[in-house]
Scaffold this motif. Structure first.
Motif, PDB file in Angstrom:
ATOM      1  N   PRO A  80     -20.211 -35.830  77.287  1.00 43.21           N
ATOM      2  CA  PRO A  80     -18.838 -35.342  77.494  1.00 43.21           C
ATOM      3  C   PRO A  80     -18.260 -35.673  78.873  1.00 43.21           C
ATOM      4  CG  PRO A  80     -20.104 -33.698  76.334  1.00 43.21           C
ATOM      5  CD  PRO A  80     -21.081 -34.785  76.726  1.00 43.21           C
ATOM      6  N   CYS A 119     -22.113 -34.610  73.369  1.00 46.15           N
ATOM      7  CA  CYS A 119     -23.532 -34.267  73.519  1.00 46.15           C
ATOM      8  C   CYS A 119     -24.202 -34.151  72.159  1.00 46.15           C
ATOM      9  CB  CYS A 119     -23.665 -32.971  74.305  1.00 46.15           C
ATOM     10  SG  CYS A 119     -22.557 -31.677  73.704  1.00 46.15           S
ATOM     11  N   GLU A 138     -28.598 -36.630  77.727  1.00 44.36           N
ATOM     12  CA  GLU A 138     -28.138 -35.239  77.614  1.00 44.36           C
ATOM     13  C   GLU A 138     -29.308 -34.383  77.125  1.00 44.36           C
ATOM     14  OE1 GLU A 138     -26.048 -32.827  78.022  1.00 44.36           O
ATOM     15  OE2 GLU A 138     -27.024 -31.599  76.490  1.00 44.36           O
ATOM     16  N   SER A 140     -29.766 -31.439  75.741  1.00 44.50           N
ATOM     17  CA  SER A 140     -29.778 -30.813  74.413  1.00 44.50           C
ATOM     18  C   SER A 140     -29.916 -31.875  73.316  1.00 44.50           C
ATOM     19  CB  SER A 140     -28.492 -30.008  74.188  1.00 44.50           C
ATOM     20  OG  SER A 140     -27.371 -30.861  74.090  1.00 44.50           O
ATOM     21  N   GLY A 294     -18.781 -24.315  71.023  1.00 47.31           N
ATOM     22  CA  GLY A 294     -19.016 -25.742  70.821  1.00 47.31           C
ATOM     23  C   GLY A 294     -19.892 -26.291  71.922  1.00 47.31           C
ATOM     24  N   CYS A 295     -20.987 -25.584  72.217  1.00 45.28           N
ATOM     25  CA  CYS A 295     -21.978 -26.059  73.181  1.00 45.28           C
ATOM     26  C   CYS A 295     -23.337 -25.876  72.543  1.00 45.28           C
ATOM     27  CB  CYS A 295     -21.891 -25.283  74.491  1.00 45.28           C
ATOM     28  SG  CYS A 295     -23.269 -25.642  75.632  1.00 45.28           S
ATOM     29  N   PRO A 296     -24.010 -26.955  72.146  1.00 43.86           N
ATOM     30  CA  PRO A 296     -23.538 -28.338  72.079  1.00 43.86           C
ATOM     31  C   PRO A 296     -22.313 -28.483  71.150  1.00 43.86           C
ATOM     32  CG  PRO A 296     -25.935 -28.234  71.814  1.00 43.86           C
ATOM     33  CD  PRO A 296     -25.430 -26.828  71.756  1.00 43.86           C
ATOM     34  N   HIS A 297     -21.644 -29.619  71.298  1.00 45.84           N
ATOM     35  CA  HIS A 297     -20.410 -29.873  70.561  1.00 45.84           C
ATOM     36  C   HIS A 297     -20.504 -29.446  69.100  1.00 45.84           C
ATOM     37  CE1 HIS A 297     -18.152 -32.987  73.276  1.00 45.84           C
ATOM     38  NE2 HIS A 297     -18.025 -31.737  73.686  1.00 45.84           N
ATOM     39  N   CYS A 352     -16.204 -30.237  77.654  1.00 40.89           N
ATOM     40  CA  CYS A 352     -16.765 -28.910  77.373  1.00 40.89           C
ATOM     41  C   CYS A 352     -16.501 -27.969  78.539  1.00 40.89           C
ATOM     42  CB  CYS A 352     -18.258 -28.988  77.070  1.00 40.89           C
ATOM     43  SG  CYS A 352     -19.313 -29.138  78.508  1.00 40.89           S
ATOM     44  N   VAL A 354     -18.483 -26.644  80.558  1.00 43.89           N
ATOM     45  CA  VAL A 354     -19.340 -26.784  81.737  1.00 43.89           C
ATOM     46  C   VAL A 354     -18.938 -27.992  82.583  1.00 43.89           C
ATOM     47  CG1 VAL A 354     -21.728 -27.267  82.475  1.00 43.89           C
ATOM     48  CG2 VAL A 354     -21.287 -25.560  80.701  1.00 43.89           C
ATOM     49  N   LYS A 372     -26.952 -22.078  76.430  1.00 44.31           N
ATOM     50  CA  LYS A 372     -26.865 -23.124  77.456  1.00 44.31           C
ATOM     51  C   LYS A 372     -25.601 -22.927  78.290  1.00 44.31           C
ATOM     52  CE  LYS A 372     -26.516 -27.994  78.512  1.00 44.31           C
ATOM     53  NZ  LYS A 372     -26.760 -29.383  78.163  1.00 44.31           N
TER      54      LYS A 372
HETATM   55 FE1  F3S Z   1     -22.721 -30.275  75.563  1.00 43.74          FE
HETATM   56 FE2  F3S Z   1     -21.415 -29.353  77.608  1.00 43.74          FE
HETATM   57 FE3  F3S Z   1     -23.043 -27.805  76.282  1.00 43.74          FE
HETATM   58  S1  F3S Z   1     -22.386 -31.314  77.477  1.00 43.74           S
HETATM   59  S2  F3S Z   1     -24.622 -29.145  75.516  1.00 43.74           S
HETATM   60  S3  F3S Z   1     -21.165 -28.726  75.467  1.00 43.74           S
HETATM   61  S4  F3S Z   1     -22.845 -27.910  78.482  1.00 43.74           S
END
Ligand code: F3S
Length: 396
Positions: A80, A119, A138, A140, A294-297, A352, A354, A372
């Motif tokens: 990302p 990701c 990445e 994850s 949406g983490c991971p996407h 994302c 982060v 995460k």
């Molecule tokens: Fe992806 Fe961002 Fe989470 S890169 S794993 S959405 S911290």
């Protein structure tokens, strides 16, 4: 390291300066980690994309590399970026940040790298086969590729993955070798898990095993999206690149073969430990002023589930669902994006919570359903987080 004649030519500069420098990186990594040879890779996934993380020095390095005319040798995708590459203005990302970010993407594009910034490359066509060697960075995605797909990759740094993409090779060490894919911890769950409890488990176990290889005996069978969350949490609280789940993941049968079971640490995890781990992931009890999932996407079915939840509602807190541009296109076509937008949410692609500069957008407390994200938002963005199920976050 033993190099083939072609690899030696790369190292000696016969394929140009970019290939030479890339092969130097791969050989240096191989020397550090005791590799005997290179292996061919089938794909690369490259971190070091957000301007927030690589800054001007990273941009300059990439532009210089791209100016040599070098092209990657294997299908490669990006992690990302720091903005939604299409809708960054609507989301109020600063123009100067966006300008630098778009230049980074342009440099990668000139090297033949797909500008799908995600990701979860395994949801958008970068799907390595069982046993294939890849160079992904990445964390994850590395955990998912090794554990759920049975492909083989180390946790590459951004420059290492880019060098591997340029050479089509990586040094054979770590998780490329059978002997390093064995389990060295066994975790037996006494309780069934659902939803964000998988992230809580991953957060707990990652802190115990560090870069070890945990083997799980779960009480119930996880869904694919739950494995995605579990791996992301393991990879963020620890440095886990590979885990096994009994009767679920493709290499679980081999994970304990030839291993001295008596010498492995066995840990029982009960409901109270999951609850405690879950609670530790929130830094405040205040109401979120942004909900970001949406983490991971997010996958298409995760977006569909969110659309179902918000149908006909008017959300009181902004909601972002982060995903890739490809999954967003599917979501658009299926009408999920419109449903979510009608409720006041946004489907955000390419970035994302982060790696984007959300701290510059005035938010103070972010609601997340990812362990995460809960782990990284405070350190990477300086904001508080609430870790909970989406339904609860919406109701807060
Ligand atoms: Fe992806 Fe961002 Fe989470 S890169 S794993 S959405 S911290």
């Amino acid at each position: 390291m033993q190099l083939t004649p072609e690899e030696q030519d790369m190292y000696d500069g016969k394929y140009g300066i970019a290939v030479e420098k890339s092969m130097e990186i791969l050989v240096a990594l191989g020397d550090i980690y005791g590799a005997e040879k290179m292996v061919d890779i089938t794909s690369a996934q490259i971190a070091g994309v957000s301007y927030k993380t690589i800054g001007d020095a990273g941009l300059e390095y990439l532009e210089e590399l791209a100016s040599t005319g070098v092209k990657v040798r294997v299908p490669s995708t990006l992690n990302p970026a720091g903005i939604d590459l299409v809708k960054w203005k609507d989301l109020n990302f600063p123009a100067d940040f966006a300008d630098k970010q778009l230049k980074i993407i342009e440099a990668y594009s000139r090297m033949g790298i797909s500008t799908t910034c995600t990701c979860t490359p395994y949801l958008v066509g970068n799907v390595p086969a069982l046993g294939s060697h890849i160079a992904w960075s990445e964390s994850s995605a590395v955990a998912y590729a090794n554990s759920v797909l049975g492909a083989r990759t180390n946790r590459e740094g951004g420059p290492g993955a880019l060098a591997a993409a340029i050479c089509g090779k990586t040094a054979e060490y770590g998780y490329h070798l059978d002997k390093n894919r064995k389990a060295n911890y066994i975790f037996e769950l006494e309780t069934q898990l659902k939803g964000t409890e998988y992230g809580a488990l991953g957060y707990l176990v990652g802190r115990i095993v560090g870069d070890g290889v945990p083997y799980f005996k779960l009480k119930n069978t996880p869904l694919i999206n739950e494995l995605k969350s579990l791996g992301a949490a393991l990879a963020s609280s620890g440095a886990v690149a590979l885990y096994h789940v009994e009767n679920v993941t493709p290499e679980y049968n081999d994970a304990l073969k030839g291993v001295d079971i008596g010498g492995i640490e066995k840990i029982v995890v009960d409901k109270d430990q999951i609850i405690e781990s879950h609670q530790k992931l929130s830094t405040t009890t205040r109401k979120p002023d942004l909900i970001c999932v949406g983490c991971p996407h997010a996958s298409l079915d995760e977006i569909e589930a969110i659309a179902d939840k918000v149908t006909g509602r008017k959300l009181s807190t902004p909601l972002w669902i982060c995903t890739s541009i490809s999954v967003k296109a599917e979501s658009d076509r299926m009408g999920y994006t419109k449903t979510i937008e009608d409720a006041g949410g946004k489907v955000v692609s390419d970035t994302c919570m982060v790696v984007s500069p959300i701290e510059d957008l005035g938010f103070k407390v972010v609601g997340v359903d990812s362990a995460k994200a809960a782990n990284y938002v405070p350190s990477m963005c300086g904001l508080d987080v609430i870790y909970d199920e989406l339904e609860n976050l919406i109701e807060k």
